[in-house]
Design a protein around this motif. Structure first.
Motif, PDB file in Angstrom:
ATOM      1  N   ILE A   6      23.215  40.904 -16.340  1.00 58.16           N
ATOM      2  CA  ILE A   6      21.798  40.725 -16.613  1.00 58.16           C
ATOM      3  C   ILE A   6      21.554  39.306 -17.101  1.00 58.16           C
ATOM      4  O   ILE A   6      22.305  38.785 -17.938  1.00 58.16           O
ATOM      5  N   ASP A   7      20.555  38.662 -16.529  1.00 55.07           N
ATOM      6  CA  ASP A   7      20.179  37.300 -16.945  1.00 55.07           C
ATOM      7  C   ASP A   7      19.423  37.406 -18.269  1.00 55.07           C
ATOM      8  O   ASP A   7      18.256  37.774 -18.311  1.00 55.07           O
ATOM      9  N   ALA A   8      20.111  37.064 -19.359  1.00 56.40           N
ATOM     10  CA  ALA A   8      19.537  37.227 -20.699  1.00 56.40           C
ATOM     11  C   ALA A   8      18.489  36.170 -21.019  1.00 56.40           C
ATOM     12  O   ALA A   8      17.793  36.280 -22.026  1.00 56.40           O
ATOM     13  N   THR A   9      18.355  35.156 -20.167  1.00 61.58           N
ATOM     14  CA  THR A   9      17.317  34.147 -20.406  1.00 61.58           C
ATOM     15  C   THR A   9      15.970  34.585 -19.852  1.00 61.58           C
ATOM     16  O   THR A   9      14.944  34.011 -20.186  1.00 61.58           O
ATOM     17  N   LYS A  10      15.970  35.616 -18.987  1.00 59.08           N
ATOM     18  CA  LYS A  10      14.729  36.075 -18.357  1.00 59.08           C
ATOM     19  C   LYS A  10      14.396  37.531 -18.687  1.00 59.08           C
ATOM     20  O   LYS A  10      13.291  37.984 -18.414  1.00 59.08           O
ATOM     21  N   ASN A  11      15.379  38.256 -19.241  1.00 58.54           N
ATOM     22  CA  ASN A  11      15.176  39.676 -19.509  1.00 58.54           C
ATOM     23  C   ASN A  11      15.555  40.010 -20.951  1.00 58.54           C
ATOM     24  O   ASN A  11      16.644  39.654 -21.405  1.00 58.54           O
ATOM     25  N   GLU A  21      20.641  26.719 -27.767  1.00 59.75           N
ATOM     26  CA  GLU A  21      20.852  25.855 -26.597  1.00 59.75           C
ATOM     27  C   GLU A  21      20.142  26.418 -25.379  1.00 59.75           C
ATOM     28  O   GLU A  21      19.606  25.686 -24.559  1.00 59.75           O
ATOM     29  N   SER A  22      20.144  27.754 -25.290  1.00 57.77           N
ATOM     30  CA  SER A  22      19.466  28.405 -24.166  1.00 57.77           C
ATOM     31  C   SER A  22      17.977  28.093 -24.177  1.00 57.77           C
ATOM     32  O   SER A  22      17.378  27.800 -23.146  1.00 57.77           O
ATOM     33  N   LYS A  23      17.362  28.150 -25.390  1.00 59.74           N
ATOM     34  CA  LYS A  23      15.939  27.863 -25.502  1.00 59.74           C
ATOM     35  C   LYS A  23      15.640  26.421 -25.130  1.00 59.74           C
ATOM     36  O   LYS A  23      14.647  26.126 -24.457  1.00 59.74           O
ATOM     37  N   LYS A  24      16.510  25.506 -25.582  1.00 59.95           N
ATOM     38  CA  LYS A  24      16.322  24.093 -25.241  1.00 59.95           C
ATOM     39  C   LYS A  24      16.394  23.897 -23.731  1.00 59.95           C
ATOM     40  O   LYS A  24      15.600  23.160 -23.149  1.00 59.95           O
ATOM     41  N   GLU A  25      17.350  24.577 -23.110  1.00 61.57           N
ATOM     42  CA  GLU A  25      17.512  24.466 -21.662  1.00 61.57           C
ATOM     43  C   GLU A  25      16.298  25.046 -20.945  1.00 61.57           C
ATOM     44  O   GLU A  25      15.832  24.504 -19.945  1.00 61.57           O
ATOM     45  N   GLU A  26      15.779  26.151 -21.484  1.00 57.63           N
ATOM     46  CA  GLU A  26      14.605  26.782 -20.866  1.00 57.63           C
ATOM     47  C   GLU A  26      13.384  25.874 -20.957  1.00 57.63           C
ATOM     48  O   GLU A  26      12.611  25.745 -20.002  1.00 57.63           O
ATOM     49  N   VAL A  27      13.206  25.223 -22.123  1.00 56.84           N
ATOM     50  CA  VAL A  27      12.101  24.275 -22.296  1.00 56.84           C
ATOM     51  C   VAL A  27      12.228  23.123 -21.305  1.00 56.84           C
ATOM     52  O   VAL A  27      11.250  22.669 -20.703  1.00 56.84           O
TER      53      VAL A  27
END
Length: 310
Positions: free
Chosen positions: A84-89, A171-177
């Motif tokens: 599961i893609d935890a950055t989108k779900n 880091e995930s949030k920074k990458e998403e931004v």
């Protein structure tokens, strides 16, 4: 931390990676937020889930190992592998602090979720599954042959953190931004290009109108000069033939005929202008249709890339 700049892999490595990716799609369930309960929680199967981020180098390194392990253990029908893609779900009750995160959901007690904390090798993950499984699990010897890719360069274009630790949620949030900013920039650039194209079309129409007016003026001028010339010639003829009624009648008919021809020319000219106008309109519609199809394909591509299916 140490960072390794990845170089382009040799052809053989790319083929192996592609094969592993195919297996991954075949044996590992692709879960999203709306299907998580149905596939993972609302059944009596043991399920091991990897929570990953698409940009995470460690996730990409684990992917072929997880895939091959799923392939080797597929005969254990009450064991499922899922991702599961935890950055989108978002999954309620499962906070993810680093990537990748492996969690085991036992079939006989779904509330007793077990987090895997060991090394990301096929053997250790397989032993963990066998130890925690609700049902007997057969581990084939071939599991010992599963290793990480020899050449991490298969993750083309990535700079991977080769330390054991994963990527944090921060880091995930920074990458998403960062990704959102890039997407916004792409949209803005696209709009600029479209505005520029519209401006060019508008300028082209303006120039076409100027050319049409110029051509019309020139043609009208030539037509008037010719008519004046013909009229002068007719007047001279009339002066010498006033007594001849037959010739007068003939000249009148000739004048009438010339007027008719002039009218026909104007009608023909008008028809040509209409045809030219229709052609331009048709060309514009074709360009808009082509642009719309191109935009539709791009949107479909983005939807396919962003879609996760059960």
């Amino acid at each position: 931390f140490f960072f390794l700049m990845i170089r382009r892999p040799p052809r053989s490595t790319r083929k192996e990676s592609s094969a592993a990716s195919d297996v991954y799609k075949r044996q590992v369930y692709n879960v999203v937020g709306t299907t998580f309960n149905k596939l993972v929680l609302e059944n009596t199967d043991d399920v091991i889930v990897t929570f990953y981020a698409p940009w995470c180098g460690h996730c990409k390194k684990l992917e072929p190992i997880f895939a091959q392990l799923a392939e080797l253990l597929k005969n254990n029908t009450q064991l499922k592998f899922a991702k599961i893609d935890a950055t989108k779900n978002d999954v309620v009750g499962h906070a993810i602090e680093s990537f990748p995160t492996l969690k085991f959901f036992p079939g006989n007690n779904k509330s007793n979720v077990l987090s895997y904390e060991g090394n990301r090798t096929a053997v250790e993950i397989a032993n963990f599954i066998k130890e925690k499984a609700s049902y007997p699990i057969e581990i084939p010897e071939a599991v010992n042959n599963i290793t990480a890719p020899k050449d991490p360069a298969e993750f083309e274009g990535e700079e991977l953190d080769m330390e054991k630790g994963g990527n944090s949620v921060e880091e995930s949030k920074k990458e998403e931004v960062k990704e959102k900013a890039e997407d916004k920039e792409k949209v803005e650039n696209k709009e600029k290009v479209e505005d520029k194209e519209k401006g060019e079309v508008k300028e082209e129409k303006k120039n076409d109108k100027k050319d049409d007016k110029k051509d019309d003026k020139e043609e009208d001028k030539k037509s008037e000069e010719k008519d004046d010339s013909d009229s002068d010639s007719d007047d001279e003829d009339e002066k010498g033939d006033d007594k001849d009624e037959g010739k007068k009648q003939k000249k009148k008919e000739k004048k009438k005929e010339k007027k008719e021809k002039k009218r026909e020319k104007k009608e023909e000219k008008k028809e040509k202008k209409e045809m030219k106008k229709d052609e331009k309109k048709k060309k514009k519609e074709e360009q808009e249709q082509e642009q719309s199809q191109k935009q539709g394909k791009e949107e479909n591509k983005q939807q396919i890339e962003g879609r996760t299916d059960l």
